[in-house]
Every structure is written in structure tokens, then in C-alpha cells.
Design a protein around this motif. Structure first.
Motif, PDB file in Angstrom:
ATOM      1  N   MET A 160       0.818  -1.219   0.000  1.00 30.83           N
ATOM      2  CA  MET A 160       0.000   0.000   0.000  1.00 30.83           C
ATOM      3  C   MET A 160       0.848   1.264   0.000  1.00 30.83           C
ATOM      4  SD  MET A 160      -3.295  -0.959   2.385  1.00 30.83           S
ATOM      5  CE  MET A 160      -2.418  -0.547   3.905  1.00 30.83           C
ATOM      6  N   GLY A 161       2.104   1.140  -0.333  1.00 32.93           N
ATOM      7  CA  GLY A 161       2.952   2.321  -0.387  1.00 32.93           C
ATOM      8  C   GLY A 161       2.542   3.299  -1.461  1.00 32.93           C
ATOM      9  N   CYS A 162       1.654   2.865  -2.361  1.00 32.47           N
ATOM     10  CA  CYS A 162       1.155   3.732  -3.429  1.00 32.47           C
ATOM     11  C   CYS A 162      -0.213   4.318  -3.112  1.00 32.47           C
ATOM     12  CB  CYS A 162       1.085   2.945  -4.734  1.00 32.47           C
ATOM     13  SG  CYS A 162       0.004   1.494  -4.645  1.00 32.47           S
ATOM     14  N   LEU A 163      -0.791   3.942  -1.958  1.00 30.36           N
ATOM     15  CA  LEU A 163      -2.140   4.388  -1.609  1.00 30.36           C
ATOM     16  C   LEU A 163      -2.123   5.438  -0.511  1.00 30.36           C
ATOM     17  CD1 LEU A 163      -4.342   1.138  -1.405  1.00 30.36           C
ATOM     18  CD2 LEU A 163      -4.058   2.701  -3.338  1.00 30.36           C
ATOM     19  N   TYR A 164      -2.886   6.512  -0.715  1.00 30.05           N
ATOM     20  CA  TYR A 164      -3.090   7.473   0.351  1.00 30.05           C
ATOM     21  C   TYR A 164      -4.103   6.894   1.349  1.00 30.05           C
ATOM     22  CZ  TYR A 164      -0.474  10.882  -2.371  1.00 30.05           C
ATOM     23  OH  TYR A 164       0.530  11.524  -3.066  1.00 30.05           O
ATOM     24  N   LYS A 165      -4.089   7.429   2.568  1.00 31.37           N
ATOM     25  CA  LYS A 165      -4.876   6.845   3.653  1.00 31.37           C
ATOM     26  C   LYS A 165      -6.372   6.801   3.347  1.00 31.37           C
ATOM     27  CE  LYS A 165      -4.915   5.483   8.111  1.00 31.37           C
ATOM     28  NZ  LYS A 165      -3.948   4.612   8.802  1.00 31.37           N
ATOM     29  N   THR A 166      -6.903   7.829   2.721  1.00 25.88           N
ATOM     30  CA  THR A 166      -8.331   7.818   2.414  1.00 25.88           C
ATOM     31  C   THR A 166      -8.683   6.659   1.491  1.00 25.88           C
ATOM     32  OG1 THR A 166      -7.805   9.540   0.778  1.00 25.88           O
ATOM     33  CG2 THR A 166      -8.846  10.247   2.823  1.00 25.88           C
ATOM     34  N   ASP A 167      -7.769   6.285   0.609  1.00 29.18           N
ATOM     35  CA  ASP A 167      -8.012   5.141  -0.257  1.00 29.18           C
ATOM     36  C   ASP A 167      -7.833   3.822   0.488  1.00 29.18           C
ATOM     37  OD1 ASP A 167      -8.995   5.841  -2.767  1.00 29.18           O
ATOM     38  OD2 ASP A 167      -7.041   6.566  -3.421  1.00 29.18           O
ATOM     39  N   VAL A 168      -7.009   3.816   1.511  1.00 29.14           N
ATOM     40  CA  VAL A 168      -6.903   2.611   2.336  1.00 29.14           C
ATOM     41  C   VAL A 168      -8.273   2.302   2.956  1.00 29.14           C
ATOM     42  CG1 VAL A 168      -5.833   1.552   4.364  1.00 29.14           C
ATOM     43  CG2 VAL A 168      -4.455   2.957   2.813  1.00 29.14           C
ATOM     44  N   PHE A 169      -8.932   3.335   3.459  1.00 31.73           N
ATOM     45  CA  PHE A 169     -10.275   3.153   4.015  1.00 31.73           C
ATOM     46  C   PHE A 169     -11.251   2.703   2.934  1.00 31.73           C
ATOM     47  CE2 PHE A 169      -8.798   5.537   7.718  1.00 31.73           C
ATOM     48  CZ  PHE A 169      -9.484   4.896   8.741  1.00 31.73           C
ATOM     49  N   ALA A 170     -11.157   3.313   1.752  1.00 31.07           N
ATOM     50  CA  ALA A 170     -12.051   2.933   0.656  1.00 31.07           C
ATOM     51  C   ALA A 170     -11.837   1.482   0.251  1.00 31.07           C
ATOM     52  CB  ALA A 170     -11.835   3.862  -0.540  1.00 31.07           C
ATOM     53  N   VAL A 171     -10.582   1.063   0.197  1.00 30.13           N
ATOM     54  CA  VAL A 171     -10.262  -0.322  -0.152  1.00 30.13           C
ATOM     55  C   VAL A 171     -10.784  -1.279   0.920  1.00 30.13           C
ATOM     56  CG1 VAL A 171      -8.343  -1.966  -0.326  1.00 30.13           C
ATOM     57  CG2 VAL A 171      -8.296   0.148  -1.654  1.00 30.13           C
ATOM     58  N   ALA A 172     -10.665  -0.883   2.182  1.00 31.42           N
ATOM     59  CA  ALA A 172     -11.149  -1.728   3.273  1.00 31.42           C
ATOM     60  C   ALA A 172     -12.656  -1.966   3.137  1.00 31.42           C
ATOM     61  CB  ALA A 172     -10.838  -1.080   4.617  1.00 31.42           C
ATOM     62  N   ARG A 173     -13.384  -0.897   2.859  1.00 29.86           N
ATOM     63  CA  ARG A 173     -14.834  -1.043   2.702  1.00 29.86           C
ATOM     64  C   ARG A 173     -15.164  -1.896   1.488  1.00 29.86           C
ATOM     65  NH1 ARG A 173     -14.209   4.548   3.894  1.00 29.86           N
ATOM     66  NH2 ARG A 173     -14.801   5.023   6.058  1.00 29.86           N
ATOM     67  N   TRP A 174     -14.403  -1.719   0.428  1.00 28.77           N
ATOM     68  CA  TRP A 174     -14.615  -2.523  -0.783  1.00 28.77           C
ATOM     69  C   TRP A 174     -14.353  -3.997  -0.511  1.00 28.77           C
ATOM     70  CZ3 TRP A 174     -11.249  -5.614  -3.581  1.00 28.77           C
ATOM     71  CH2 TRP A 174     -11.738  -6.096  -4.808  1.00 28.77           C
ATOM     72  N   CYS A 175     -13.335  -4.306   0.271  1.00 36.37           N
ATOM     73  CA  CYS A 175     -13.039  -5.703   0.625  1.00 36.37           C
ATOM     74  C   CYS A 175     -14.224  -6.337   1.350  1.00 36.37           C
ATOM     75  CB  CYS A 175     -11.796  -5.777   1.512  1.00 36.37           C
ATOM     76  SG  CYS A 175     -10.232  -5.471   0.659  1.00 36.37           S
ATOM     77  N   ASN A 176     -14.816  -5.587   2.260  1.00 40.53           N
ATOM     78  CA  ASN A 176     -15.971  -6.101   2.990  1.00 40.53           C
ATOM     79  C   ASN A 176     -17.180  -6.267   2.076  1.00 40.53           C
ATOM     80  OD1 ASN A 176     -14.531  -6.274   5.340  1.00 40.53           O
ATOM     81  ND2 ASN A 176     -15.659  -4.699   6.448  1.00 40.53           N
ATOM     82  N   GLU A 177     -17.382  -5.300   1.191  1.00 37.24           N
ATOM     83  CA  GLU A 177     -18.504  -5.384   0.248  1.00 37.24           C
ATOM     84  C   GLU A 177     -18.331  -6.572  -0.691  1.00 37.24           C
ATOM     85  OE1 GLU A 177     -18.348  -1.590  -1.603  1.00 37.24           O
ATOM     86  OE2 GLU A 177     -19.148  -0.516   0.145  1.00 37.24           O
ATOM     87  N   ARG A 178     -17.116  -6.808  -1.126  1.00 38.47           N
ATOM     88  CA  ARG A 178     -16.842  -7.946  -2.009  1.00 38.47           C
ATOM     89  C   ARG A 178     -17.152  -9.260  -1.308  1.00 38.47           C
ATOM     90  NH1 ARG A 178     -10.722  -9.578  -3.743  1.00 38.47           N
ATOM     91  NH2 ARG A 178     -10.635  -9.607  -1.463  1.00 38.47           N
ATOM     92  N   ALA A 179     -16.755  -9.365  -0.055  1.00 40.55           N
ATOM     93  CA  ALA A 179     -17.021 -10.578   0.709  1.00 40.55           C
ATOM     94  C   ALA A 179     -18.519 -10.791   0.911  1.00 40.55           C
ATOM     95  CB  ALA A 179     -16.311 -10.513   2.058  1.00 40.55           C
ATOM     96  N   THR A 180     -19.222  -9.729   1.249  1.00 41.35           N
ATOM     97  CA  THR A 180     -20.672  -9.821   1.452  1.00 41.35           C
ATOM     98  C   THR A 180     -21.374 -10.271   0.182  1.00 41.35           C
ATOM     99  OG1 THR A 180     -20.610  -8.089   3.152  1.00 41.35           O
ATOM    100  CG2 THR A 180     -22.728  -8.536   2.110  1.00 41.35           C
ATOM    101  N   ALA A 181     -20.958  -9.701  -0.951  1.00 36.40           N
ATOM    102  CA  ALA A 181     -21.567 -10.060  -2.229  1.00 36.40           C
ATOM    103  C   ALA A 181     -21.336 -11.528  -2.571  1.00 36.40           C
ATOM    104  CB  ALA A 181     -21.012  -9.168  -3.340  1.00 36.40           C
ATOM    105  N   ALA A 182     -20.232 -12.079  -2.071  1.00 32.86           N
ATOM    106  CA  ALA A 182     -19.898 -13.483  -2.330  1.00 32.86           C
ATOM    107  C   ALA A 182     -20.475 -14.417  -1.267  1.00 32.86           C
ATOM    108  CB  ALA A 182     -18.387 -13.660  -2.403  1.00 32.86           C
TER     109      ALA A 182
END
Length: 271
Positions: A160-182
Motif C-alpha cells: 500500500m505504499g502507493c495508496l493514500y490513507k483515504t483510499d486505504v479506508f475505501a479499499v477496506a470497505r470494498w473488501c468487505n462489500e466484495r465478501a458480502t456479495a460473495a
């Protein structure tokens, strides 16, 4: 670039690096925070959950909720964990360094010593078992020098050295959404997504207070200046004081020496 694409850049970079270096297992320090949580998700995907080793490293200022969040995350991902307290080694450093440090080990020196104690543990496990130590840093904190040399800057690779912190949060939420959808359990505990980020190296410490700006504002300045090439005046016109913008840029430029010592990270142009 969309959130899922940013996640994939990080995962692809981690996979390529691990394969080229010959690593098949990874070790990650689990703090119960957003950064290590997302990194654990990435590592489980790249190495397989059975090959990811999570280490909880509670210190004198660690909260019980952080330990609980890290434990829940690991259970959701199916990765094994162990706990190694840094309290005893840190107390030893406090005792040994009191006289050389003028009577007591305190302030920034004490905070950074805790971070370095954690990394000694992780590197010892990496050396013992041949596990790849995966760095959990992000670009916002790297820009601002908000990390400890020879502490949380250590690791073979920083996905994640290429990600700013706000995107870290966005990615975290996306990971959870992806899991829920599956139809799977969301891996990252809800508390991790809503609690104020903290290194927990001193009483009541919060990252945004230490940085002097909320990540949402800090990232807007950093991205506008370093990624988009906007002028100080243009950034200030978007709702910041000129002195505030100049201070952020000045701080970021002053920590170039520290960034040069951080692990490699994905080089894709994502902003």
C-alpha cells in the motif's frame, strides 16, 4: 482509477515481488488498525490464509479493543496468530536508556523505541522461519514522515505504499462489500472502519491529531500537489489556507530522506 483497480495494483505488486524473491509465506504485525487489516486481506489472497502468520504486538498503551479487532480479523480470514508483548523489552530499554537520555526515555524517543521493539520481534520471526515481512505503511504517512525508521518502515515490500490513507479506508470497505456479495463474512471488523487511527504509542494518541490535519484534508493537499502538479495558490483556493498548504508541502519535502529508506512498493500510476 477505481477502488477495485487500486486494490488489484497492490495485490499484483505483492504477488510479483514475493514470487521473484522466492517467498511462499508471510508475516504481518496485526495492530487492529486499518492498515494492517487491509494488508492481511491482501496477504491471504496472495499467499493463502494458511501461509499468513499474524502477530499481535501489544505494548504499554495498546487498547483491549485493538487486540480484539486484530483477533477478529484473523479469525475472519482464517489466519493463525500469536501474541508477543513488547512491554518487557520496552521496559528494559527504558531502564538501560534512562541515564543516557537525561534521566528517562520519554517523548518521541520512547514512542519510536516501542515501534522498533515490534519490528525486532517481526524480523526475528522472519529470519527464523523464512517468512516475508510485509510492510503495512501507506503513502500519506510516508509523505509526512509519520513512521519510525527501523520500526514500521521495515519490511520486504509495502503493497500500500502507493495508496493514500483515504483510499486505504475505501479499499477496506470494498473488501468487505466484495465478501458480502460473495456470501462470505466481511473480513475487516466494523470497529476498525470507524475508530480514529492510532499508533497507540502514548496515552490517548491519535494519528490525525499528531499530523495536525484530518486525513481527508491532508490527502487532498498531497494529491493535488504531488500527483496533479497543482500550485500552492490553486490548492489554497479549494478551501485551505496558503500557510497550511505550504506547511504540508514543506513537511513532506523534509522527509525525503526517510522515504528513501522505505520498502519498495507498486509503481503504477493510479492518481
Amino acid at each position: 482509477m477505481e477502488v477495485d483497480q487500486k486494490y488489484q495494483v497492490c495485490v499484483d505488486g505483492l504477488r510479483e515481488y514475493a514470487q521473484n524473491a522466492g517467498f511462499t509465506e508471510a508475516v504481518v504485525g496485526l495492530s487492529g488498525g486499518i492498515d494492517s487489516s487491509v494488508i492481511a486481506v491482501m496477504c491471504a489472497q496472495v499467499f493463502g490464509a494458511e501461509n499468513v502468520h499474524g502477530v499481535l504486538l501489544p505494548g504499554p498503551y495498546s487498547s483491549s479493543s485493538s487486540v480484539e479487532d486484530a483477533t477478529e480479523l484473523a479469525a475472519n480470514l482464517g489466519i493463525e496468530t500469536q501474541t508477543v508483548s513488547i512491554c518487557e523489552p520496552f521496559e528494559a530499554f527504558e531502564k538501560v536508556m534512562a541515564k543516557p537520555c537525561g534521566g528517562s526515555l520519554r517523548g518521541l524517543a520512547a514512542e519510536n523505541t516501542q515501534a522498533r521493539c515490534r519490528m525486532v520481534v517481526l524480523m526475528a520471526l522472519s529470519n527464523t522461519y523464512g517468512w516475508m515481512l510485509v510492510n503495512t505503511g501507506n503513502k500519506s504517512e510516508a509523505c509526512m514522515g509519520y513512521s519510525t525508521l527501523y520500526g514500521d518502515t521495515a519490511g520486504a515490500y509495502a503493497p500500500m505504499g502507493c495508496l493514500y490513507k483515504t483510499d486505504v479506508f475505501a479499499v477496506a470497505r470494498w473488501c468487505n462489500e466484495r465478501a458480502t456479495a460473495a456470501g462470505q463474512v466481511p473480513p475487516i471488523p466494523e470497529n476498525v472502519l470507524i475508530k480514529p487511527p492510532s499508533a497507540e504509542l502514548s496515552p490517548g494518541q491519535q494519528d490525525e491529531k499528531s499530523l495536525g490535519l484530518a486525513y481527508a484534508s491532508l490527502d487532498k493537499i498531497l494529491i493535488a500537489y504531488f500527483e496533479e502538479g497543482q500550485s500552492v495558490e490553486d490548492i489554497a483556493a479549494a478551501g485551505f489556507s496558503k500557510s497550511q498548504v505550504e506547511q504540508v508541502i514543506r513537511t513532506a519535502n523534509s522527509y525525503a530522506f526517510k522515504r528513501a529508506m522505505e520498502p519498495p512498493f507498486p509503481q503504477a500510476k493510479i492518481y
